[in-house]
Design a protein around this motif. Sequence first.
Motif, short mmCIF file in Angstrom:
data_model
loop_
_atom_site.label_atom_id
_atom_site.label_comp_id
_atom_site.label_asym_id
_atom_site.label_seq_id
_atom_site.Cartn_x
_atom_site.Cartn_y
_atom_site.Cartn_z
N ASP A 107 0.81 -1.06 0.02
CA ASP A 107 0.07 -0.01 0.05
C ASP A 107 0.70 1.12 0.00
OD1 ASP A 107 -2.49 1.35 -0.26
OD2 ASP A 107 -2.67 1.26 1.81
N ALA A 108 2.01 1.29 -0.69
CA ALA A 108 2.75 2.23 -0.90
C ALA A 108 3.52 2.42 -2.39
CB ALA A 108 3.93 2.24 0.06
N ASP A 109 3.69 3.36 -2.96
CA ASP A 109 4.13 3.58 -4.19
C ASP A 109 5.57 3.25 -4.34
OD1 ASP A 109 1.97 4.65 -5.69
OD2 ASP A 109 1.94 6.23 -4.30
N THR A 110 6.49 3.37 -3.33
CA THR A 110 7.97 2.76 -3.95
C THR A 110 8.44 2.08 -2.47
OG1 THR A 110 8.73 4.96 -2.42
CG2 THR A 110 8.10 5.42 -4.79
N ALA A 111 9.49 1.51 -3.07
CA ALA A 111 10.28 0.52 -1.95
C ALA A 111 10.84 1.43 -1.05
CB ALA A 111 11.11 -0.32 -2.92
N ALA A 112 11.38 2.45 -1.34
CA ALA A 112 12.10 3.44 -0.45
C ALA A 112 11.05 3.75 0.70
CB ALA A 112 12.68 4.78 -1.18
N SER A 113 9.93 4.22 0.55
CA SER A 113 8.90 4.64 1.38
C SER A 113 8.65 3.45 2.44
CB SER A 113 7.72 5.05 0.75
OG SER A 113 6.93 3.93 0.24
N SER A 114 8.48 2.30 2.05
CA SER A 114 8.59 1.17 2.80
C SER A 114 9.76 0.95 3.80
CB SER A 114 8.26 -0.03 2.08
OG SER A 114 6.59 -0.26 1.60
N LEU A 115 10.85 0.89 3.21
CA LEU A 115 12.03 0.57 3.72
C LEU A 115 12.10 1.59 4.84
CD1 LEU A 115 14.43 -0.23 0.67
CD2 LEU A 115 13.51 -1.93 2.53
N SER A 116 11.85 2.88 4.64
CA SER A 116 12.12 3.89 5.66
C SER A 116 10.90 3.75 6.83
CB SER A 116 11.75 5.24 5.11
OG SER A 116 11.57 6.19 5.91
N SER A 117 9.70 3.09 6.42
CA SER A 117 9.02 2.95 7.28
C SER A 117 9.21 1.82 8.42
CB SER A 117 7.62 2.71 6.99
OG SER A 117 7.35 1.30 6.43
N GLN A 155 -10.11 7.20 4.29
CA GLN A 155 -10.99 5.90 4.55
C GLN A 155 -11.72 5.44 3.39
OE1 GLN A 155 -13.35 8.59 7.19
NE2 GLN A 155 -12.60 7.85 8.91
N LEU A 156 -11.91 6.05 2.43
CA LEU A 156 -12.61 5.55 1.18
C LEU A 156 -11.61 4.66 0.28
CD1 LEU A 156 -14.85 8.64 -0.12
CD2 LEU A 156 -15.56 6.58 0.70
N ARG A 157 -10.54 5.13 0.37
CA ARG A 157 -9.28 4.42 -0.17
C ARG A 157 -9.02 3.14 0.45
NH1 ARG A 157 -4.18 3.18 -0.41
NH2 ARG A 157 -3.99 4.00 1.61
N GLY A 158 -9.27 3.00 1.65
CA GLY A 158 -8.92 1.81 2.70
C GLY A 158 -9.86 1.06 2.29
N GLU A 159 -11.29 1.43 2.13
CA GLU A 159 -12.31 0.49 2.23
C GLU A 159 -12.75 0.00 0.89
OE1 GLU A 159 -17.05 0.09 3.37
OE2 GLU A 159 -15.92 1.73 4.04
N PHE A 160 -12.33 0.92 -0.38
CA PHE A 160 -12.76 0.51 -1.56
C PHE A 160 -11.77 0.44 -2.51
CE2 PHE A 160 -16.38 2.58 0.51
CZ PHE A 160 -17.62 1.60 0.14
N GLY A 161 -10.51 0.69 -2.28
CA GLY A 161 -9.36 1.00 -3.11
C GLY A 161 -8.95 -0.42 -3.78
N VAL A 162 -8.34 -0.42 -4.90
CA VAL A 162 -8.10 -1.47 -5.65
C VAL A 162 -6.50 -1.56 -5.75
CG1 VAL A 162 -8.36 -2.90 -7.93
CG2 VAL A 162 -10.19 -1.60 -6.92
N TYR A 163 -5.92 -2.78 -5.28
CA TYR A 163 -4.49 -2.70 -5.47
C TYR A 163 -3.75 -2.68 -6.93
CZ TYR A 163 -3.36 -3.03 -0.26
OH TYR A 163 -3.22 -2.86 0.68
N ASP A 164 -2.68 -2.21 -6.96
CA ASP A 164 -2.08 -2.20 -8.23
C ASP A 164 -1.78 -3.56 -8.72
OD1 ASP A 164 -1.82 0.74 -8.29
OD2 ASP A 164 0.16 0.58 -7.33
N ASN A 174 -8.03 -6.10 2.61
CA ASN A 174 -8.57 -5.75 1.31
C ASN A 174 -8.71 -6.88 0.33
OD1 ASN A 174 -8.65 -4.89 -1.54
ND2 ASN A 174 -8.39 -2.82 -0.78
N PRO A 175 -9.65 -7.40 -0.04
CA PRO A 175 -9.71 -8.53 -0.83
C PRO A 175 -8.84 -8.52 -2.34
CG PRO A 175 -11.85 -7.55 -1.19
CD PRO A 175 -11.03 -6.72 0.02
N THR A 176 -8.53 -7.18 -2.65
CA THR A 176 -7.85 -7.07 -4.03
C THR A 176 -6.31 -7.14 -3.65
OG1 THR A 176 -7.68 -4.61 -4.07
CG2 THR A 176 -9.51 -5.68 -4.87
N GLU A 177 -5.74 -7.17 -2.23
CA GLU A 177 -4.23 -7.26 -2.12
C GLU A 177 -3.77 -8.70 -2.39
OE1 GLU A 177 -1.06 -7.26 1.53
OE2 GLU A 177 -3.35 -7.05 2.20
N ALA A 178 -2.51 -8.34 -3.59
CA ALA A 178 -1.91 -9.24 -4.25
C ALA A 178 -2.81 -10.13 -5.18
CB ALA A 178 -1.27 -10.25 -2.87
N GLN A 179 -3.95 -9.51 -5.49
CA GLN A 179 -4.97 -10.42 -6.43
C GLN A 179 -4.07 -10.83 -7.78
OE1 GLN A 179 -8.20 -8.48 -7.40
NE2 GLN A 179 -7.40 -6.57 -8.34
#
Length: 221
Positions: free
Chosen positions: A42-52, A158-167, A205-210
């Motif tokens: 749920d992030a756009d880049t590897a750098a942001s996740s590595l930083s987190s 909140q809407l993105r968390g509930e209705f968002g579709v993963y890349d 989210n059911p679309t995660e890693a679909q």
Amino acid sequence: MAVQIDTDGMIIHARVRGARSQIIERGRRSVPITGIIVHQTDADTAASSLSSYTRPKANGAHFLIDTDGTIYQTAAIYQRTNHVGPLRARCLLTGSCMPAYGPKNSGVDAMHRIEMTKPPGDRYPSNMEAVGIEMVGRARLPLGFRDPDPRKQRSAEQLRGEFGVYDTPSAAQNQSLSWLVKALEDSMQIAPGEVFRHPDASRKNPTEAQGANWNLPVTAP
């Protein structure tokens, strides 16, 4: 296709970059590894996740796969990390659940407690038994999306968390995922049928890693 793993649980291989963060590790496992859980960040880049993963009390998985296919090892395999969450009932897939799952025991916490009384092969792998693999990818609201219930006045996040579709994972990500899963299966004696998408094993989210595919042909090394 076994790979070399050092005593700390770090893979020694040219395809895997070391990016270990001991902050996300929660102590050495007390039981054998029995499965793999595939996530998206749920992030756009590897750098942001590595930083987190460097922030106090951060959570994360053992591996991170960037959109270009680069594999980072972010935690030692022999260490537990918090990446799965409350377990769903695996028996629901086969319709073999016992009467324990009546109305009083179908909630998140009750279901997890019942599942954790079962041996690993009869349930999804928990944090203690599972290796976690994250793939960079964000959940996004579909183009033109409108809140189905504006009265709730939910924020865009909140809407993105509930209705968002993963890349959809990139071809390079799926190729690296297939290589990594095969390497872990062969090195840790994990059964091929014990690899699961995060929302299958837990309530996500059911679309995660679909679009994750860990069954592509791979070649050594």
